[in-house]
Design a protein around this motif. Structure first.
Motif, short mmCIF file in Angstrom:
data_model
loop_
_atom_site.label_atom_id
_atom_site.label_comp_id
_atom_site.label_asym_id
_atom_site.label_seq_id
_atom_site.Cartn_x
_atom_site.Cartn_y
_atom_site.Cartn_z
N LEU A 182 52.07 46.52 21.80
CA LEU A 182 52.42 46.32 23.20
C LEU A 182 51.38 46.95 24.13
CD1 LEU A 182 56.29 46.83 23.20
CD2 LEU A 182 55.03 44.70 23.63
N VAL A 183 50.90 48.12 23.78
CA VAL A 183 49.86 48.78 24.58
C VAL A 183 48.59 47.93 24.58
CG1 VAL A 183 48.34 50.79 24.69
CG2 VAL A 183 50.78 51.10 24.28
N VAL A 184 48.21 47.42 23.42
CA VAL A 184 47.00 46.60 23.32
C VAL A 184 47.15 45.32 24.14
CG1 VAL A 184 45.55 45.28 21.74
CG2 VAL A 184 46.29 47.58 21.12
N PHE A 233 39.89 50.00 35.53
CA PHE A 233 39.63 49.18 34.35
C PHE A 233 39.42 50.07 33.13
CE2 PHE A 233 36.45 47.42 31.44
CZ PHE A 233 37.06 46.25 31.05
N MET A 234 38.62 51.11 33.30
CA MET A 234 38.23 51.95 32.18
C MET A 234 39.39 52.72 31.56
SD MET A 234 34.69 53.65 33.53
CE MET A 234 34.60 54.75 32.14
N TYR A 235 40.15 53.39 32.40
CA TYR A 235 41.15 54.30 31.86
C TYR A 235 42.21 53.59 31.01
CZ TYR A 235 43.39 58.77 31.43
OH TYR A 235 43.90 59.92 30.92
N PRO A 236 42.71 52.44 31.45
CA PRO A 236 43.65 51.74 30.57
C PRO A 236 43.03 51.30 29.25
CG PRO A 236 43.89 50.95 32.81
CD PRO A 236 42.68 51.83 32.79
N MET A 237 41.72 51.04 29.25
CA MET A 237 41.06 50.64 28.01
C MET A 237 41.06 51.75 26.98
SD MET A 237 40.31 47.54 28.22
CE MET A 237 41.65 47.25 29.34
N LEU A 238 41.16 52.99 27.43
CA LEU A 238 41.24 54.11 26.49
C LEU A 238 42.45 53.98 25.58
CD1 LEU A 238 40.30 57.40 28.38
CD2 LEU A 238 39.05 56.23 26.57
N GLY A 283 48.83 45.01 26.81
CA GLY A 283 48.61 45.43 28.20
C GLY A 283 47.14 45.55 28.51
N CYS A 284 46.36 46.05 27.58
CA CYS A 284 44.91 46.16 27.78
C CYS A 284 44.27 44.79 27.95
CB CYS A 284 44.27 46.89 26.61
SG CYS A 284 44.62 48.64 26.58
N ILE A 285 44.75 43.84 27.17
CA ILE A 285 44.20 42.48 27.27
C ILE A 285 44.47 41.92 28.67
CG2 ILE A 285 44.48 40.11 26.43
CD1 ILE A 285 44.94 41.40 23.62
N LEU A 286 45.66 42.15 29.19
CA LEU A 286 45.98 41.69 30.54
C LEU A 286 45.05 42.34 31.58
CD1 LEU A 286 49.89 41.73 30.51
CD2 LEU A 286 48.37 39.73 30.46
N ILE A 287 44.77 43.63 31.40
CA ILE A 287 43.88 44.33 32.34
C ILE A 287 42.46 43.79 32.23
CG2 ILE A 287 42.81 46.57 32.83
CD1 ILE A 287 45.56 47.79 32.05
N MET A 288 42.00 43.50 31.01
CA MET A 288 40.64 42.97 30.85
C MET A 288 40.49 41.61 31.50
SD MET A 288 39.25 44.10 27.08
CE MET A 288 40.44 43.19 26.15
N LYS A 289 41.56 40.85 31.56
CA LYS A 289 41.50 39.52 32.16
C LYS A 289 41.41 39.58 33.69
CE LYS A 289 42.14 37.12 28.35
NZ LYS A 289 41.19 36.22 27.81
N SER A 290 41.73 40.74 34.25
CA SER A 290 41.75 40.85 35.72
C SER A 290 40.36 41.01 36.31
CB SER A 290 42.61 42.04 36.14
OG SER A 290 42.03 43.26 35.72
#
Length: 122
Positions: A111-113, A77-82, A115-122
């Motif tokens: 596009l990167v951001v 979770f953390m690393y993609p948020m970087l 992707g982060c939103i998708l990861i935060m939803k998981s």
């Protein structure tokens, strides 16, 4: 919530550190090859530049905050948020360094951001 706050601080401090480094290096001669990088004068200029040193301090602080957040949050979770630092760094570069950011570059950052939103939803 504390760990998320630490993560946000890490993102801000990391982006700020990059701006400090760029500002510090922009006030020095260009480094075009390994030989110019390894010149004693170049090394001395890098190691005594207050903006580069400030960037190092920011990164050192980020290191300890990152480890604290890592004790609670998943690294997946953390690393993609970087990558949220990409948009912050671009904004800081625009405002503080006067960098021009093309539409294509902004599109990539968005596009990167997303992707982060998708990861935060998981």
């Amino acid at each position: 919530m504390f760990a998320i706050t630490l993560l946000a601080i890490c993102i801000f401090m990391g982006a700020s550190g990059q701006i400090c480094w760029k500002y510090g290096m922009s006030n020095m001669d260009r480094i075009n090859d390994v030989n110019s990088l390894l010149q004693p004068e170049t090394i001395q200029n890098i190691l005594t530049n207050k903006y580069i040193l400030l960037g190092l301090v920011l990164y050192a602080c980020t290191f300890f905050l990152w480890l604290s957040a890592m004790s609670t949050l998943d690294v997946s979770f953390m690393y993609p948020m970087l990558s949220l630092a990409y948009i912050l760094t671009a904004l800081l570069a625009f405002y503080f360094l006067g960098e021009q950011i093309s539409t294509l570059r902004w599109s990539g950052i968005i596009l990167v951001v997303l992707g982060c939103i998708l990861i935060m939803k998981s």
